[in-house]
Design a protein around this motif. Structure first.
Motif, PDB file in Angstrom:
ATOM      1  N   ILE A   1      -5.125 -72.783  71.754  1.00 19.24           N
ATOM      2  CA  ILE A   1      -5.505 -72.022  72.934  1.00 19.24           C
ATOM      3  C   ILE A   1      -6.635 -72.726  73.672  1.00 19.24           C
ATOM      4  CG2 ILE A   1      -7.223 -70.618  71.716  1.00 19.24           C
ATOM      5  CD1 ILE A   1      -6.187 -68.187  73.304  1.00 19.24           C
ATOM      6  N   GLU A   2      -6.895 -72.310  74.904  1.00 20.52           N
ATOM      7  CA  GLU A   2      -7.939 -72.936  75.708  1.00 20.52           C
ATOM      8  C   GLU A   2      -9.335 -72.695  75.131  1.00 20.52           C
ATOM      9  OE1 GLU A   2      -8.676 -70.384  79.533  1.00 20.52           O
ATOM     10  OE2 GLU A   2      -6.530 -70.340  79.093  1.00 20.52           O
ATOM     11  N   GLY A   3     -10.230 -73.639  75.347  1.00 21.02           N
ATOM     12  CA  GLY A   3     -11.546 -73.614  74.733  1.00 21.02           C
ATOM     13  C   GLY A   3     -12.442 -72.468  75.156  1.00 21.02           C
ATOM     14  N   PHE A   4     -12.175 -71.882  76.316  1.00 17.66           N
ATOM     15  CA  PHE A   4     -13.025 -70.811  76.825  1.00 17.66           C
ATOM     16  C   PHE A   4     -13.015 -69.590  75.911  1.00 17.66           C
ATOM     17  CE2 PHE A   4     -13.889 -67.222  79.776  1.00 17.66           C
ATOM     18  CZ  PHE A   4     -15.120 -67.636  80.229  1.00 17.66           C
ATOM     19  N   THR A   5     -12.019 -69.486  75.038  1.00 15.02           N
ATOM     20  CA  THR A   5     -11.872 -68.286  74.206  1.00 15.02           C
ATOM     21  C   THR A   5     -12.832 -68.233  73.022  1.00 15.02           C
ATOM     22  OG1 THR A   5     -10.154 -69.364  72.899  1.00 15.02           O
ATOM     23  CG2 THR A   5      -9.445 -68.037  74.772  1.00 15.02           C
ATOM     24  N   GLU A   6     -13.637 -69.240  72.823  1.00 20.72           N
ATOM     25  CA  GLU A   6     -14.571 -69.223  71.690  1.00 20.72           C
ATOM     26  C   GLU A   6     -15.774 -68.341  72.017  1.00 20.72           C
ATOM     27  OE1 GLU A   6     -14.333 -71.333  68.404  1.00 20.72           O
ATOM     28  OE2 GLU A   6     -12.512 -70.408  69.162  1.00 20.72           O
ATOM     29  N   GLN A   7     -15.496 -67.094  72.328  1.00 18.97           N
ATOM     30  CA  GLN A   7     -16.505 -66.097  72.661  1.00 18.97           C
ATOM     31  C   GLN A   7     -16.218 -64.836  71.856  1.00 18.97           C
ATOM     32  OE1 GLN A   7     -18.812 -67.253  74.555  1.00 18.97           O
ATOM     33  NE2 GLN A   7     -17.772 -68.987  75.528  1.00 18.97           N
ATOM     34  N   PRO A   8     -17.247 -64.039  71.564  1.00 17.91           N
ATOM     35  CA  PRO A   8     -17.071 -62.868  70.691  1.00 17.91           C
ATOM     36  C   PRO A   8     -15.931 -61.932  71.073  1.00 17.91           C
ATOM     37  CG  PRO A   8     -19.400 -63.270  71.033  1.00 17.91           C
ATOM     38  CD  PRO A   8     -18.665 -64.241  71.927  1.00 17.91           C
ATOM     39  N   ILE A   9     -15.730 -61.688  72.362  1.00 15.67           N
ATOM     40  CA  ILE A   9     -14.738 -60.699  72.753  1.00 15.67           C
ATOM     41  C   ILE A   9     -13.324 -61.100  72.355  1.00 15.67           C
ATOM     42  CG2 ILE A   9     -14.389 -61.622  75.080  1.00 15.67           C
ATOM     43  CD1 ILE A   9     -14.236 -58.713  76.027  1.00 15.67           C
ATOM     44  N   TRP A  10     -13.022 -62.413  72.360  1.00 13.54           N
ATOM     45  CA  TRP A  10     -11.684 -62.880  71.990  1.00 13.54           C
ATOM     46  C   TRP A  10     -11.553 -63.160  70.496  1.00 13.54           C
ATOM     47  CZ3 TRP A  10     -13.755 -65.098  76.654  1.00 13.54           C
ATOM     48  CH2 TRP A  10     -13.179 -64.567  77.817  1.00 13.54           C
ATOM     49  N   LEU A  11     -12.676 -63.443  69.851  1.00 10.29           N
ATOM     50  CA  LEU A  11     -12.649 -63.732  68.415  1.00 10.29           C
ATOM     51  C   LEU A  11     -12.647 -62.464  67.564  1.00 10.29           C
ATOM     52  CD1 LEU A  11     -15.233 -66.673  68.326  1.00 10.29           C
ATOM     53  CD2 LEU A  11     -12.737 -66.804  68.500  1.00 10.29           C
ATOM     54  N   ASN A  12     -12.936 -61.334  68.182  1.00 11.25           N
ATOM     55  CA  ASN A  12     -13.046 -60.077  67.450  1.00 11.25           C
ATOM     56  C   ASN A  12     -11.718 -59.662  66.814  1.00 11.25           C
ATOM     57  OD1 ASN A  12     -14.096 -57.510  66.622  1.00 11.25           O
ATOM     58  ND2 ASN A  12     -13.081 -56.605  68.389  1.00 11.25           N
ATOM     59  N   ASN A  13     -11.754 -59.346  65.513  1.00 12.01           N
ATOM     60  CA  ASN A  13     -10.567 -58.861  64.806  1.00 12.01           C
ATOM     61  C   ASN A  13     -10.750 -57.439  64.285  1.00 12.01           C
ATOM     62  OD1 ASN A  13      -9.150 -61.177  65.247  1.00 12.01           O
ATOM     63  ND2 ASN A  13      -9.555 -62.074  63.235  1.00 12.01           N
ATOM     64  N   ILE A  14     -11.838 -56.794  64.694  1.00 11.76           N
ATOM     65  CA  ILE A  14     -12.071 -55.404  64.282  1.00 11.76           C
ATOM     66  C   ILE A  14     -11.549 -54.514  65.401  1.00 11.76           C
ATOM     67  CG2 ILE A  14     -13.790 -53.683  63.633  1.00 11.76           C
ATOM     68  CD1 ILE A  14     -15.587 -56.001  62.711  1.00 11.76           C
ATOM     69  N   ILE A  15     -10.408 -53.895  65.168  1.00 14.28           N
ATOM     70  CA  ILE A  15      -9.735 -53.112  66.202  1.00 14.28           C
ATOM     71  C   ILE A  15      -9.989 -51.625  65.955  1.00 14.28           C
ATOM     72  CG2 ILE A  15      -7.570 -52.719  67.419  1.00 14.28           C
ATOM     73  CD1 ILE A  15      -8.584 -55.645  67.416  1.00 14.28           C
ATOM     74  N   GLU A  16     -10.972 -51.086  66.672  1.00 11.74           N
ATOM     75  CA  GLU A  16     -11.332 -49.677  66.541  1.00 11.74           C
ATOM     76  C   GLU A  16     -10.985 -48.870  67.794  1.00 11.74           C
ATOM     77  OE1 GLU A  16     -15.178 -50.229  63.572  1.00 11.74           O
ATOM     78  OE2 GLU A  16     -15.501 -50.079  65.735  1.00 11.74           O
ATOM     79  N   HIS A  17     -10.787 -49.561  68.899  1.00  8.57           N
ATOM     80  CA  HIS A  17     -10.532 -48.924  70.186  1.00  8.57           C
ATOM     81  C   HIS A  17      -9.473 -49.739  70.909  1.00  8.57           C
ATOM     82  CE1 HIS A  17     -11.240 -47.338  74.241  1.00  8.57           C
ATOM     83  NE2 HIS A  17     -11.958 -46.380  73.697  1.00  8.57           N
ATOM     84  N   LEU A  18      -8.758 -49.116  71.827  1.00  8.02           N
ATOM     85  CA  LEU A  18      -7.708 -49.829  72.559  1.00  8.02           C
ATOM     86  C   LEU A  18      -8.247 -51.063  73.269  1.00  8.02           C
ATOM     87  CD1 LEU A  18      -5.640 -46.900  74.148  1.00  8.02           C
ATOM     88  CD2 LEU A  18      -5.171 -48.176  72.054  1.00  8.02           C
ATOM     89  N   ILE A  19      -9.465 -51.002  73.776  1.00 10.80           N
ATOM     90  CA  ILE A  19      -9.997 -52.146  74.507  1.00 10.80           C
ATOM     91  C   ILE A  19     -10.271 -53.327  73.587  1.00 10.80           C
ATOM     92  CG2 ILE A  19     -12.484 -51.645  74.403  1.00 10.80           C
ATOM     93  CD1 ILE A  19     -12.527 -52.413  77.435  1.00 10.80           C
ATOM     94  N   ASP A  20     -10.521 -53.072  72.293  1.00 12.06           N
ATOM     95  CA  ASP A  20     -10.662 -54.177  71.343  1.00 12.06           C
ATOM     96  C   ASP A  20      -9.364 -54.964  71.270  1.00 12.06           C
ATOM     97  OD1 ASP A  20     -13.248 -53.288  70.679  1.00 12.06           O
ATOM     98  OD2 ASP A  20     -12.450 -51.942  69.139  1.00 12.06           O
ATOM     99  N   ALA A  21      -8.244 -54.231  71.291  1.00  7.39           N
ATOM    100  CA  ALA A  21      -6.930 -54.856  71.191  1.00  7.39           C
ATOM    101  C   ALA A  21      -6.584 -55.659  72.440  1.00  7.39           C
ATOM    102  CB  ALA A  21      -5.866 -53.791  70.956  1.00  7.39           C
ATOM    103  N   GLN A  22      -7.114 -55.276  73.583  1.00 11.17           N
ATOM    104  CA  GLN A  22      -6.738 -55.906  74.841  1.00 11.17           C
ATOM    105  C   GLN A  22      -7.256 -57.337  74.980  1.00 11.17           C
ATOM    106  OE1 GLN A  22      -8.157 -53.206  77.838  1.00 11.17           O
ATOM    107  NE2 GLN A  22      -6.781 -51.553  77.220  1.00 11.17           N
ATOM    108  N   PHE A  23      -8.208 -57.724  74.122  1.00  5.41           N
ATOM    109  CA  PHE A  23      -8.791 -59.059  74.258  1.00  5.41           C
ATOM    110  C   PHE A  23      -8.763 -59.878  72.967  1.00  5.41           C
ATOM    111  CE2 PHE A  23     -10.485 -56.283  77.476  1.00  5.41           C
ATOM    112  CZ  PHE A  23     -10.258 -57.023  78.628  1.00  5.41           C
TER     113      PHE A  23
END
Length: 348
Positions: free
Chosen positions: A188-210
């Motif tokens: 994947i593109e390098g810009f994704t090395e940020q917390p919002i995309w690296l997050n694997n804790i899915i507690e809310h729908l918005i967590d899943a969206q990124f």
């Protein structure tokens, strides 16, 4: 005396007319409206209220000093992310409408707010990268947005779309089921090395969206792209949550090189383990964005299909068809209120 940027924008807004618009600008504007059902802007509000260029300039000056804070970078860096994303559309629209009404009532706006690097809008948003000439350069003669407008075929962060295109193609070609997948590695593109995309804790729908891993796991379910992807029964399903743990990612080694070659490039590679084999797919331009690959553009058949999927269950089939036809032929609509009434009619 040379006019400020605000005054130039106001002149452009007040003196523009439908008859002056190139055909490609009209067409892309209708497509954007169909996809987003429109956004409110201060200058547009002023134009609809019949404001002069002088009043419109004050409206823009007021809006520039009262626009909501853009919290985009904090939103990217802080996981779990807020459910507001990085800006509330409602408060932005309210600010735009307030600014237009205040100017019409005689309030004065800051006409220098976009020109002043030290104390104006650049200082408000904390940037040292301010190139104001691009705001007014060839204003009204060169229309840049049609060549840069992107549409999302999937209800997930745009960054994953090239990977989803590639993954779904692999799955459908060999009819691979989620339970058959042993692992998925994505480049994947390098810009994704940020917390919002690296997050694997899915507690809310918005967590899943990124989340990269969760997005790939949902895409592997082979559900038609649409609002069902955001259904809690899908987001938190055992199949998705289990497969998410089998997803890994690395930065695409050629990401920067491709980006330098063409700004629409979003190189994606999928390596999927299933049935004792490795299935590999690659793509360069995600569906929905203008690019040298003409198949990446969403057509006027594909955009209405997206609208129908999202509105299904909320509007009757007849209202769906009527609304799509009206939005794609907006210049022929005599009364926009009829279109808005159609949008508001629930199935029941």
């Amino acid at each position: 005396m040379m006019k400020t940027i605000v005054q130039q924008l106001a002149d452009f807004t007040a003196h523009s007319s439908y008859a002056q618009l190139p055909a490609e600008v009209v067409e892309e504007s209708k497509r954007i409206l169909l996809d987003s059902i429109g956004c409110a802007l201060t200058a547009a509000n002023g134009r609809m209220m019949g404001c002069s260029p002088e009043i419109t300039a004050h409206a823009l000056g007021i809006a520039g000093c009262t626009s909501p804070v853009n919290a985009h970078w904090a939103w990217v860096q802080h996981a779990p992310s807020t459910t507001l994303k990085y800006l509330m559309a409602g408060s932005l629209t309210q600010t735009a409408m307030t600014a237009a009404h205040m100017a019409k009532m005689g309030h004065r706006g800051d006409l220098q707010v976009l020109d002043d690097r030290e104390y104006g809008y650049p200082a408000f948003i904390g940037t040292s990268r301010w190139e104001p000439t691009s705001i007014t350069s060839q204003l009204g003669s060169e229309w840049r947005f049609p060549a840069e407008s992107s549409y999302k075929p999937y209800p997930h962060c745009r960054i994953l779309h090239g990977l989803l295109d590639t993954l779904i193609t692999l799955l459908e070609k060999d009819d691979i089921k989620p339970v058959e997948i042993d692992g998925i590695k994505v480049l994947i593109e390098g810009f994704t090395e940020q917390p919002i995309w690296l997050n694997n804790i899915i507690e809310h729908l918005i967590d899943a969206q990124f989340s990269i891993a969760h997005g790939i796991a949902v895409g592997a379910q082979r559900l038609p792209p649409g609002k069902r992807w955001q259904d809690p029964e899908v987001v938190f399903s055992p199949s998705v949550m289990a497969l998410m743990n089998k997803v890994t990612h690395e930065i695409h080694p050629d990401y920067v090189a491709h980006l330098k070659n063409h700004p629409a490039s979003r190189p994606a590679r999928v390596e999927m383990q299933a049935r004792g084999r490795t299935f590999v797919g690659e793509s360069l331009y995600p569906k929905g964005s203008p690019s040298p690959d003409l198949t990446s553009i969403m057509t006027n058949d594909e955009l209405p299909n997206k609208f129908r999927q999202n509105a299904e269950g909320m509007m009757t089939a007849a209202n769906l068809d009527t609304t799509v036809d009206a939005l794609l032929n907006l210049e022929k609509v005599a009364d926009i209120r009829a279109v808005m009434r159609n949008l508001g009619r629930l199935r029941n």
